[in-house]
Design a protein around this motif. Structure first.
Motif, PDB file in Angstrom:
ATOM      1  N   LYS B   3       0.845  -1.195   0.000  1.00 24.70           N
ATOM      2  CA  LYS B   3       0.000   0.000   0.000  1.00 24.70           C
ATOM      3  C   LYS B   3       0.878   1.242   0.000  1.00 24.70           C
ATOM      4  O   LYS B   3       2.051   1.192   0.351  1.00 24.70           O
ATOM      5  CB  LYS B   3      -0.884   0.008   1.242  1.00 24.70           C
ATOM      6  N   VAL B   4       0.269   2.369  -0.353  1.00 24.13           N
ATOM      7  CA  VAL B   4       1.001   3.639  -0.374  1.00 24.13           C
ATOM      8  C   VAL B   4       1.561   3.935   1.018  1.00 24.13           C
ATOM      9  O   VAL B   4       0.853   3.858   2.017  1.00 24.13           O
ATOM     10  CB  VAL B   4       0.070   4.790  -0.817  1.00 24.13           C
ATOM     11  N   GLY B   5       2.834   4.290   1.048  1.00 18.71           N
ATOM     12  CA  GLY B   5       3.442   4.694   2.314  1.00 18.71           C
ATOM     13  C   GLY B   5       3.846   3.543   3.194  1.00 18.71           C
ATOM     14  O   GLY B   5       4.268   3.736   4.337  1.00 18.71           O
ATOM     15  N   GLN B   6       3.720   2.301   2.692  1.00 19.92           N
ATOM     16  CA  GLN B   6       4.042   1.154   3.531  1.00 19.92           C
ATOM     17  C   GLN B   6       5.553   1.017   3.716  1.00 19.92           C
ATOM     18  O   GLN B   6       6.298   0.976   2.741  1.00 19.92           O
ATOM     19  CB  GLN B   6       3.485  -0.130   2.888  1.00 19.92           C
ATOM     20  N   PRO B   7       6.005   0.932   4.982  1.00 18.78           N
ATOM     21  CA  PRO B   7       7.434   0.720   5.202  1.00 18.78           C
ATOM     22  C   PRO B   7       7.783  -0.719   4.816  1.00 18.78           C
ATOM     23  O   PRO B   7       6.937  -1.610   4.910  1.00 18.78           O
ATOM     24  CB  PRO B   7       7.611   0.948   6.704  1.00 18.78           C
ATOM     25  N   PRO B   8       9.044  -0.965   4.337  1.00 24.57           N
ATOM     26  CA  PRO B   8       9.396  -2.316   3.892  1.00 24.57           C
ATOM     27  C   PRO B   8       9.263  -3.341   5.011  1.00 24.57           C
ATOM     28  O   PRO B   8       8.873  -4.471   4.766  1.00 24.57           O
ATOM     29  CB  PRO B   8      10.839  -2.174   3.426  1.00 24.57           C
ATOM     30  N   ASP B 173      -0.352  -3.560  21.498  1.00 20.52           N
ATOM     31  CA  ASP B 173      -0.576  -2.118  21.372  1.00 20.52           C
ATOM     32  C   ASP B 173      -0.010  -1.547  20.073  1.00 20.52           C
ATOM     33  O   ASP B 173       0.995  -0.839  20.079  1.00 20.52           O
ATOM     34  CB  ASP B 173       0.033  -1.407  22.598  1.00 20.52           C
ATOM     35  N   LEU B 174      -0.680  -1.841  18.977  1.00 20.49           N
ATOM     36  CA  LEU B 174      -0.230  -1.370  17.672  1.00 20.49           C
ATOM     37  C   LEU B 174      -0.201   0.155  17.640  1.00 20.49           C
ATOM     38  O   LEU B 174      -1.099   0.800  18.138  1.00 20.49           O
ATOM     39  CB  LEU B 174      -1.192  -1.858  16.581  1.00 20.49           C
ATOM     40  N   PHE B 175       0.851   0.711  17.039  1.00 22.19           N
ATOM     41  CA  PHE B 175       0.829   2.148  16.783  1.00 22.19           C
ATOM     42  C   PHE B 175       0.563   2.342  15.286  1.00 22.19           C
ATOM     43  O   PHE B 175       0.371   1.377  14.555  1.00 22.19           O
ATOM     44  CB  PHE B 175       2.079   2.840  17.338  1.00 22.19           C
ATOM     45  N   GLU B 176       0.516   3.608  14.859  1.00 20.33           N
ATOM     46  CA  GLU B 176      -0.114   3.898  13.568  1.00 20.33           C
ATOM     47  C   GLU B 176       0.355   3.066  12.364  1.00 20.33           C
ATOM     48  O   GLU B 176      -0.477   2.435  11.715  1.00 20.33           O
ATOM     49  CB  GLU B 176      -0.037   5.385  13.261  1.00 20.33           C
ATOM     50  N   PRO B 177       1.651   3.021  12.028  1.00 14.41           N
ATOM     51  CA  PRO B 177       2.017   2.230  10.840  1.00 14.41           C
ATOM     52  C   PRO B 177       1.675   0.755  10.994  1.00 14.41           C
ATOM     53  O   PRO B 177       1.316   0.084  10.011  1.00 14.41           O
ATOM     54  CB  PRO B 177       3.534   2.432  10.719  1.00 14.41           C
ATOM     55  N   GLU B 178       1.733   0.252  12.218  1.00 17.00           N
ATOM     56  CA  GLU B 178       1.406  -1.163  12.441  1.00 17.00           C
ATOM     57  C   GLU B 178      -0.093  -1.401  12.255  1.00 17.00           C
ATOM     58  O   GLU B 178      -0.512  -2.430  11.731  1.00 17.00           O
ATOM     59  CB  GLU B 178       1.823  -1.581  13.851  1.00 17.00           C
ATOM     60  N   ASP B 179      -0.872  -0.434  12.701  1.00 17.30           N
ATOM     61  CA  ASP B 179      -2.316  -0.512  12.551  1.00 17.30           C
ATOM     62  C   ASP B 179      -2.689  -0.469  11.064  1.00 17.30           C
ATOM     63  O   ASP B 179      -3.539  -1.215  10.593  1.00 17.30           O
ATOM     64  CB  ASP B 179      -2.948   0.658  13.313  1.00 17.30           C
ATOM     65  N   ASN B 180      -2.011   0.407  10.316  1.00 21.10           N
ATOM     66  CA  ASN B 180      -2.331   0.564   8.893  1.00 21.10           C
ATOM     67  C   ASN B 180      -1.853  -0.601   8.037  1.00 21.10           C
ATOM     68  O   ASN B 180      -2.507  -0.976   7.078  1.00 21.10           O
ATOM     69  CB  ASN B 180      -1.707   1.855   8.352  1.00 21.10           C
ATOM     70  N   PHE B 181      -0.685  -1.159   8.379  1.00 23.85           N
ATOM     71  CA  PHE B 181      -0.071  -2.140   7.479  1.00 23.85           C
ATOM     72  C   PHE B 181       0.121  -3.512   8.114  1.00 23.85           C
ATOM     73  O   PHE B 181       0.779  -4.372   7.557  1.00 23.85           O
ATOM     74  CB  PHE B 181       1.274  -1.597   6.964  1.00 23.85           C
ATOM     75  N   GLY B 182      -0.441  -3.717   9.304  1.00 23.39           N
ATOM     76  CA  GLY B 182      -0.298  -5.006   9.973  1.00 23.39           C
ATOM     77  C   GLY B 182      -1.198  -6.065   9.367  1.00 23.39           C
ATOM     78  O   GLY B 182      -2.013  -5.789   8.482  1.00 23.39           O
ATOM     79  N   GLN B 183      -1.097  -7.274   9.893  1.00 17.76           N
ATOM     80  CA  GLN B 183      -1.881  -8.383   9.337  1.00 17.76           C
ATOM     81  C   GLN B 183      -3.110  -8.711  10.172  1.00 17.76           C
ATOM     82  O   GLN B 183      -4.010  -9.395   9.706  1.00 17.76           O
ATOM     83  CB  GLN B 183      -1.002  -9.632   9.231  1.00 17.76           C
ATOM     84  N   ALA B 184      -3.114  -8.291  11.437  1.00 18.74           N
ATOM     85  CA  ALA B 184      -4.288  -8.546  12.273  1.00 18.74           C
ATOM     86  C   ALA B 184      -4.318  -7.566  13.433  1.00 18.74           C
ATOM     87  O   ALA B 184      -3.277  -7.067  13.873  1.00 18.74           O
ATOM     88  CB  ALA B 184      -4.266  -9.973  12.804  1.00 18.74           C
ATOM     89  N   ASP B 185      -5.541  -7.302  13.898  1.00 18.75           N
ATOM     90  CA  ASP B 185      -5.741  -6.342  14.981  1.00 18.75           C
ATOM     91  C   ASP B 185      -6.826  -6.913  15.886  1.00 18.75           C
ATOM     92  O   ASP B 185      -7.869  -7.351  15.400  1.00 18.75           O
ATOM     93  CB  ASP B 185      -6.187  -5.007  14.359  1.00 18.75           C
ATOM     94  N   LEU B 186      -6.558  -6.980  17.174  1.00 17.39           N
ATOM     95  CA  LEU B 186      -7.497  -7.598  18.106  1.00 17.39           C
ATOM     96  C   LEU B 186      -7.685  -6.705  19.330  1.00 17.39           C
ATOM     97  O   LEU B 186      -6.967  -6.826  20.308  1.00 17.39           O
ATOM     98  CB  LEU B 186      -6.963  -8.974  18.540  1.00 17.39           C
ATOM     99  N   PRO B 187      -8.613  -5.749  19.269  1.00 15.41           N
ATOM    100  CA  PRO B 187      -8.877  -4.948  20.464  1.00 15.41           C
ATOM    101  C   PRO B 187      -9.818  -5.695  21.414  1.00 15.41           C
ATOM    102  O   PRO B 187     -10.814  -6.254  20.962  1.00 15.41           O
ATOM    103  CB  PRO B 187      -9.539  -3.683  19.917  1.00 15.41           C
ATOM    104  N   ILE B 188      -9.472  -5.701  22.685  1.00 14.12           N
ATOM    105  CA  ILE B 188     -10.378  -6.298  23.670  1.00 14.12           C
ATOM    106  C   ILE B 188     -10.473  -5.390  24.891  1.00 14.12           C
ATOM    107  O   ILE B 188      -9.638  -4.507  25.089  1.00 14.12           O
ATOM    108  CB  ILE B 188      -9.939  -7.713  24.153  1.00 14.12           C
ATOM    109  N   SER B 189     -11.514  -5.608  25.690  1.00 14.28           N
ATOM    110  CA  SER B 189     -11.531  -4.982  27.011  1.00 14.28           C
ATOM    111  C   SER B 189     -11.905  -6.053  28.015  1.00 14.28           C
ATOM    112  O   SER B 189     -12.641  -6.988  27.686  1.00 14.28           O
ATOM    113  CB  SER B 189     -12.513  -3.811  27.060  1.00 14.28           C
ATOM    114  N   ILE B 190     -11.381  -5.913  29.222  1.00 12.59           N
ATOM    115  CA  ILE B 190     -11.687  -6.900  30.266  1.00 12.59           C
ATOM    116  C   ILE B 190     -12.060  -6.191  31.567  1.00 12.59           C
ATOM    117  O   ILE B 190     -11.762  -5.008  31.759  1.00 12.59           O
ATOM    118  CB  ILE B 190     -10.499  -7.848  30.558  1.00 12.59           C
ATOM    119  N   MET B 191     -12.731  -6.956  32.429  1.00  7.72           N
ATOM    120  CA  MET B 191     -12.889  -6.518  33.812  1.00  7.72           C
ATOM    121  C   MET B 191     -11.736  -7.182  34.557  1.00  7.72           C
ATOM    122  O   MET B 191     -11.658  -8.409  34.621  1.00  7.72           O
ATOM    123  CB  MET B 191     -14.249  -6.936  34.346  1.00  7.72           C
TER     124      MET B 191
END
Lengths: 258, 241
Positions: B3-8, B173-191
């Motif tokens: 994708k555009v702007g993707q780091p190698p 805890d993905l930060f922006e480039p990882e969020d944009n160009f990563g392979q999976a994202d799993l947000p959760i919340s717990i008590m």
């Protein structure tokens, strides 16, 4: 029954205020410069318990047909329900529109931004300056706080890179270049209650007041915008007195901006 | 496909592009009580992601027909300032923000004694003032602090974080480039006391094994976040000598 209005009136008549200020004294003002990394310029301004966050975004778009070689200034205010129990979610209402328009006129009429320098290609491409105002806590006098925040955010804004060949803005690449600015307007809002004039009203004072007058002045002492609000009225003498006060208070507030 | 702007590469010599280890959180700051007008509020920053949350109520329900006879009507509104993203974000709700508002209410609801406030409304207003990945999890973590600050009766706080996969490796805890160009994202919340999960979303590509590992990673990080939440509340309410 003694109402809030009676209480505030009796205090003001004696030259006092609920928080111990004098009639022509602002609450303590603090300014945080560029707290938002994603904005081109931003400011977080506190006047007492009133707090606003202002962000500037720069983009390239088409000029208005009547000003083909001028950049575009768009001021918007969002009275988000986070900031007050009186704000409701939904599209902007009268209050938000008035706030945005007063800040817009203060900036525009002072000539603060040299919009002609923001022309890239006549009739086709110009810089658009978006100023967005978000109160974070409304404890009165959003107008003055909004203008102060907008001025500081504009003064500290950095232009994004513009790729002339591709004609696109590279929002992620900021240059060190600043906006072409040429004036520093300040807005001072005064209220009137039972013939007493005072500055920087809190929410309770504003609700008790009969009317308000906002006056924008430039460093040279000239007035660039005014707006009266609410159902009461001012005499001509009162207005002239408030103009003198605005020039004086304008100087005071301008010193807070470096 | 690039994708555009993707780091190698997103991981270089075992370190992420911002220098973190795979299971390391970005620096977190939480402050309780930042909006004097609100019943409770909190401000949270995690890396460059920055949110403010204010809680109003329990108060009268508007419009009235939304009132529930047996419990509070919980309304969460997730909103982003126009200048919180690289391209100016149009003001007002979007499909994305409406969905996040809904899952946020559902993430917080299980921790609140909703039945203790019948016929009233509880509003949680979330404002993202700078977005750099992980805004919904930041919003939920901050909302729990704001609710506690408002004195709302709760079973527990709610802690939220995302983990994901980048360059085939599991990270927290993905930060922006990882969020944009990563392979999976799993947000959760717990008590955090029981570990019960109240938010779970996922997109990308994961095996069951990977999911298990990510959940464990998230659970562990949430305990760390829980400590910061408690510290922020203590900071406001502890009697200082």
């Amino acid at each position: 029954m003694r109402t809030l209005k009676d209480y505030i009136t009796s205090l003001l008549t004696e030259g006092c205020r609920e928080d111990g200020r004098s009639l022509l004294e602002y609450r303590p003002i603090t300014i945080e410069v560029n707290p938002i990394p994603k904005a081109n310029g931003s400011a977080r301004v506190k006047i007492g318990a009133t707090e606003v966050l202002v962000g500037v975004k720069l983009d390239v778009g088409e000029p208005f047909p009547d000003t083909p070689d001028s950049g575009v200034l768009i001021v918007n205010a969002e009275l988000i329900p986070l900031a007050s129990p009186e704000f409701e979610p939904g599209p902007p209402k009268e209050e938000a529109i008035e706030l945005a328009r007063i800040v817009d006129r203060t900036i525009r009429e002072s000539g603060m931004i040299d919009l002609e320098k923001l022309c890239i290609k006549k009739k086709e491409k110009v810089w658009m300056v978006f100023v967005d105002i978000y109160p974070l806590n409304d404890e009165g006098n959003l107008f003055d706080a909004g203008v102060l925040g907008a001025i500081v955010a504009l003064r500290n804004a950095k232009m994004p890179k513009y790729d002339k060949k591709e004609e696109v803005v590279l929002h992620k690449e900021l240059t060190t270049e600043k906006l072409p600015l040429q004036a520093t307007p300040i807005l001072n809002t005064f209220c009137k209650l039972n013939g007493v004039l005072f500055v920087d009203a809190t929410t309770r004072e504003r609700k008790a007041s009969e009317c308000r007058l906002s006056i924008a002045t430039k460093a040279n002492g000239h007035i660039c915008a005014m707006q009266k609000g609410e159902f009461g009225s001012f005499t001509a003498d009162e207005i002239l007195r408030l103009v003198d006060l605005a020039i004086e208070k304008g100087k005071e507030l301008r010193q807070l901006i470096k | 496909m690039t994708k555009v702007g993707q780091p190698p590469k997103l991981i270089v010599r075992g370190k992420r592009l911002d220098g973190r280890a795979p299971d390391q959180l970005r620096p977190i700051k939480i402050k309780a009580g930042v909006v004097p007008n609100a019943a409770g509020s909190a401000e949270l920053s995690i890396g460059d992601t920055h949110v403010i949350v204010a809680v109003y109520g329990p108060r009268e329900v508007v419009p009235r027909h939304l009132a529930r006879p047996d419990r509070v009507y919980l309304e969460c509104i997730y909103d982003m300032t126009t200048f919180s993203t690289s391209d100016r974000n149009r003001p007002g709700p979007s499909r994305r923000s409406r969905e996040i508002s809904k899952v946020t209410a559902e993430a917080l609801g299980p921790a609140i004694f909703l039945e203790h406030y019948p016929k009233t409304e509880l509003d949680v207003y979330i404002e993202v003032i700078n977005a750099s990945a992980g805004t919904r999890t930041a919003a939920i973590t901050a909302s729990a602090v704001a609710l506690a600050d408002a004195g709302i009766e709760m079973r527990d706080l709610v802690c939220s974080i995302a983990a994901g996969k980048i360059d085939g490796q599991l990270v927290l805890d993905l930060f922006e480039p990882e969020d944009n160009f990563g392979q999976a994202d799993l947000p959760i919340s717990i008590m955090p006391r029981t570990g019960e999960i109240t938010l779970l979303q996922m997109d990308g590509d994961l095996t069951k094994e990977e999911l298990k590992k990510l959940l464990a990673m998230n659970q562990k990080a949430c305990q760390e976040i829980y400590k910061k939440q408690k510290a922020a509340l203590k900071e406001k309410y502890e009697v200082k000598k």
